[in-house]
Design a protein around this motif. Structure first.
Motif, mmCIF file in Angstrom:
data_model
loop_
_atom_site.group_PDB
_atom_site.id
_atom_site.type_symbol
_atom_site.label_atom_id
_atom_site.label_comp_id
_atom_site.label_asym_id
_atom_site.label_seq_id
_atom_site.Cartn_x
_atom_site.Cartn_y
_atom_site.Cartn_z
ATOM 1 N N GLN A 89 0.797 -1.227 0.000
ATOM 2 C CA GLN A 89 0.000 0.000 0.000
ATOM 3 C C GLN A 89 0.828 1.275 0.000
ATOM 4 O O GLN A 89 0.298 2.354 -0.268
ATOM 5 N N LEU A 90 2.122 1.167 0.304
ATOM 6 C CA LEU A 90 2.961 2.364 0.353
ATOM 7 C C LEU A 90 2.950 3.152 -0.958
ATOM 8 O O LEU A 90 2.913 4.398 -0.923
ATOM 9 N N PRO A 91 2.994 2.491 -2.129
ATOM 10 C CA PRO A 91 2.942 3.290 -3.363
ATOM 11 C C PRO A 91 1.695 4.168 -3.458
ATOM 12 O O PRO A 91 1.775 5.329 -3.873
ATOM 13 N N GLN A 92 0.543 3.611 -3.064
ATOM 14 C CA GLN A 92 -0.694 4.401 -3.111
ATOM 15 C C GLN A 92 -0.607 5.594 -2.168
ATOM 16 O O GLN A 92 -0.969 6.725 -2.522
ATOM 17 N N LEU A 93 -0.115 5.360 -0.954
ATOM 18 C CA LEU A 93 0.004 6.440 0.023
ATOM 19 C C LEU A 93 1.068 7.449 -0.406
ATOM 20 O O LEU A 93 0.904 8.662 -0.194
ATOM 21 N N PHE A 94 2.152 6.954 -0.999
ATOM 22 C CA PHE A 94 3.213 7.842 -1.467
ATOM 23 C C PHE A 94 2.695 8.770 -2.563
ATOM 24 O O PHE A 94 3.022 9.968 -2.586
ATOM 25 N N MET A 95 1.904 8.224 -3.487
ATOM 26 C CA MET A 95 1.361 9.053 -4.552
ATOM 27 C C MET A 95 0.535 10.211 -3.983
ATOM 28 O O MET A 95 0.616 11.348 -4.459
ATOM 29 N N ALA A 96 -0.253 9.925 -2.950
ATOM 30 C CA ALA A 96 -1.089 10.968 -2.350
ATOM 31 C C ALA A 96 -0.248 11.999 -1.617
ATOM 32 O O ALA A 96 -0.516 13.206 -1.698
ATOM 33 N N LEU A 113 11.555 4.822 -3.437
ATOM 34 C CA LEU A 113 10.729 6.020 -3.286
ATOM 35 C C LEU A 113 11.538 7.195 -2.735
ATOM 36 O O LEU A 113 11.288 8.348 -3.102
ATOM 37 N N VAL A 114 12.498 6.897 -1.855
ATOM 38 C CA VAL A 114 13.387 7.965 -1.375
ATOM 39 C C VAL A 114 14.177 8.546 -2.545
ATOM 40 O O VAL A 114 14.344 9.772 -2.672
ATOM 41 N N TYR A 115 14.663 7.667 -3.412
ATOM 42 C CA TYR A 115 15.397 8.117 -4.597
ATOM 43 C C TYR A 115 14.500 8.984 -5.485
ATOM 44 O O TYR A 115 14.927 10.036 -5.985
ATOM 45 N N VAL A 116 13.269 8.535 -5.684
ATOM 46 C CA VAL A 116 12.313 9.305 -6.484
ATOM 47 C C VAL A 116 12.131 10.704 -5.901
ATOM 48 O O VAL A 116 12.098 11.713 -6.629
ATOM 49 N N HIS A 117 12.025 10.772 -4.581
ATOM 50 C CA HIS A 117 11.799 12.064 -3.918
ATOM 51 C C HIS A 117 12.992 13.003 -4.099
ATOM 52 O O HIS A 117 12.815 14.186 -4.432
ATOM 53 N N PHE A 151 11.622 13.038 -9.387
ATOM 54 C CA PHE A 151 10.957 12.372 -10.505
ATOM 55 C C PHE A 151 9.489 12.801 -10.581
ATOM 56 O O PHE A 151 8.879 13.166 -9.568
ATOM 57 N N ASP A 152 8.927 12.704 -11.776
ATOM 58 C CA ASP A 152 7.484 12.880 -11.905
ATOM 59 C C ASP A 152 6.779 11.565 -11.597
ATOM 60 O O ASP A 152 7.416 10.569 -11.218
ATOM 61 N N VAL A 153 5.468 11.526 -11.772
ATOM 62 C CA VAL A 153 4.696 10.353 -11.378
ATOM 63 C C VAL A 153 5.040 9.135 -12.234
ATOM 64 O O VAL A 153 5.017 7.993 -11.746
ATOM 65 N N ILE A 164 8.071 3.720 -12.520
ATOM 66 C CA ILE A 164 9.189 2.871 -12.952
ATOM 67 C C ILE A 164 9.939 2.331 -11.742
ATOM 68 O O ILE A 164 10.260 1.129 -11.665
ATOM 69 N N ALA A 165 10.242 3.186 -10.779
ATOM 70 C CA ALA A 165 10.972 2.764 -9.577
ATOM 71 C C ALA A 165 10.182 1.734 -8.790
ATOM 72 O O ALA A 165 10.733 0.737 -8.307
ATOM 73 N N ILE A 166 8.885 1.944 -8.652
ATOM 74 C CA ILE A 166 8.028 1.017 -7.912
ATOM 75 C C ILE A 166 8.006 -0.346 -8.588
ATOM 76 O O ILE A 166 8.148 -1.390 -7.948
ATOM 77 N N SER A 167 7.831 -0.359 -9.908
ATOM 78 C CA SER A 167 7.736 -1.622 -10.645
ATOM 79 C C SER A 167 9.015 -2.435 -10.520
ATOM 80 O O SER A 167 8.979 -3.653 -10.283
ATOM 81 N N MET A 168 10.149 -1.792 -10.667
ATOM 82 C CA MET A 168 11.423 -2.504 -10.585
ATOM 83 C C MET A 168 11.644 -3.090 -9.196
ATOM 84 O O MET A 168 12.020 -4.267 -9.052
#
Length: 426
Positions: free
Chosen positions: A241-248, A385-389, A393-395, A400-404
């Protein structure tokens, strides 16, 4: 595809496993088909921002319900005597009710401040749904484990169908009325409540006064579940669920709504059918451990191979094709979600292939390894997700990071399962 599917059913011992999977999966698939089929209408009745509120709510109750029972429901298929299994069911339901009541009191006093601190302020007006949804999920899951133990696979399938139907009808009607996010949340609650009564009728004398001494004995006998499985389940679900919460939190409710649609169209169907396989796999692998433990490894390898052929490869293809049509199917404001579903397809394929067989770690009482894997997956995802932040990165980059990270984690799970079963041969 048809040949692979037929091969999967024929490969399973006696055909009983295959029939039971097919029964449960049929209900799950039909129920979810209704949700997916209604999505082109729902995405025109509700905005991505309103879907984002639903996504945060669903992620939250899935996290909370995972700890509300201390995971005693997972032990229900294990006792030889039905009386001991019923004590575990009563224990799980009682714990969930108490947890939900306490959660309700906490939210009554501090919901708005807490949710705004988490940057989920849009959910604050609907905080009352959180304890209700938590209790409904925990109750249904606990009763489902009893139904699996009792072989009531048709009942499980029927309830899955009614859940999808109740969800869709409620959301469509309230969407036409124009009540906003309230319609999505109400539909979710109605859907989750469907079927609980039917499953409860399959438990003899469920609501009779429980034997407190027997409950304490059951709690003590299966104490590994709260010790290991509760924390493991929370970390497991946080990883999901972290990806969903991270997106928000990182992007906002619109992006969270896009991510939810990818889950609804491809992720949730994959998960539901996987759960159907997992529920029957749990019962079958428990029988093999009791009666023919040397067959466990061959059984596991056969299932993984067939799951990859039947679902893994088709999911990759479907993600690519379906993602390109999102703008046409769901409306122009959902086109970015189509790009996201293409990127996330490898994650869903790996989840389909390996996740259902993780019940091996429960049956062979290696909960500590489940915990280690859950921590590893969360670490991989959190690092991504830390790297994305930090690189801003955009959404799409976040997807891409989440999938990998998630795909790698599921392949590691497959290796752990193999190692555990191989150790049983010596």
């Amino acid at each position: 595809m048809k040949k692979s599917l037929s091969g999967l059913w024929r490969s399973l011992p006696g055909g009983a496993f295959a029939r039971n999977v097919l029964v449960i999966a049929s209900g799950s698939t039909l129920g979810q088909f209704l949700v997916v089929a209604a999505s082109p209408l729902l995405t025109r009745l509700y905005t991505p921002e309103q879907f984002g509120i639903l996504g945060v709510y669903m992620a939250s109750i899935l996290l909370l319900s995972g700890v509300s029972t201390l995971r005693y429901e997972m032990a229900i298929p294990l006792p030889k005597e039905d009386a001991a299994a019923k004590h575990l069911l009563q224990l799980a339901l009682g714990l969930s009710l108490g947890f939900s009541l306490i959660l309700g009191l906490i939210l009554f006093w501090g919901a708005e401040a807490l949710l705004r601190w988490l940057r989920w302020g849009e959910l604050a007006p609907y905080a009352a749904f959180l304890p209700l949804g938590t209790f409904l999920i925990a109750s249904y899951q606990s009763l489902t484990f009893w139904a699996v133990r009792s072989g009531l696979y048709q009942d499980i399938a029927a309830t899955r169908l009614w859940q999808g139907l109740g969800n869709v009808i409620t959301q469509l009607v309230l969407g036409l009325i124009g009540v906003g996010a309230l319609g999505l949340l109400t539909g979710d609650a109605v859907g989750r409540s469907a079927g609980i009564t039917r499953l409860a009728r399959g438990v003899p004398n469920l609501f009779q006064r429980p034997d407190l001494k027997a409950l304490r004995e059951a709690a003590s006998r299966y104490k590994k579940f709260p010790i290991w499985s509760t924390a493991s389940t929370f970390i497991n679900r946080l990883g999901l669920q972290l990806p969903q919460l991270f997106m928000a939190t990182a992007f906002g409710p619109r992006e969270a709504g896009w991510y939810l649609l990818t889950q609804r169209v491809l992720g949730i169907p994959t998960s539901l059918v996987g759960q159907a396989v997992a529920q029957v796999f749990l019962n079958r692998i428990a029988e093999i451990r009791r009666e023919e433990p040397d067959r466990a490894l061959a059984f596991y390898l056969n299932i993984v191979k067939r799951m990859a052929l039947v679902g893994g490869l088709p999911i990759l293809f479907l993600g690519i094709v379906l993602g390109g049509a999102f703008g046409w199917l769901f409306g122009e404001e959902w086109k970015t979600a189509g790009r996201m579903v293409q990127i996330l397809a490898p994650m869903f394929a790996a989840q389909w292939t390996f996740s259902p067989t993780s019940q091996i770690l429960v049956v062979f009482e290696r909960q500590e390894l489940q915990f280690v894997w859950d921590v590893l997956r969360l670490a991989l995802l959190g690092s991504a997700l830390v790297y994305v932040h930090f690189v801003n990165f955009d959404v799409v980059g976040a997807a891409i990071a989440i999938s990998m990270a998630m795909a790698i984690a599921y392949f590691v799970l497959g290796a752990i399962n193999y190692s555990v079963l191989r150790s049983q041969l010596h």
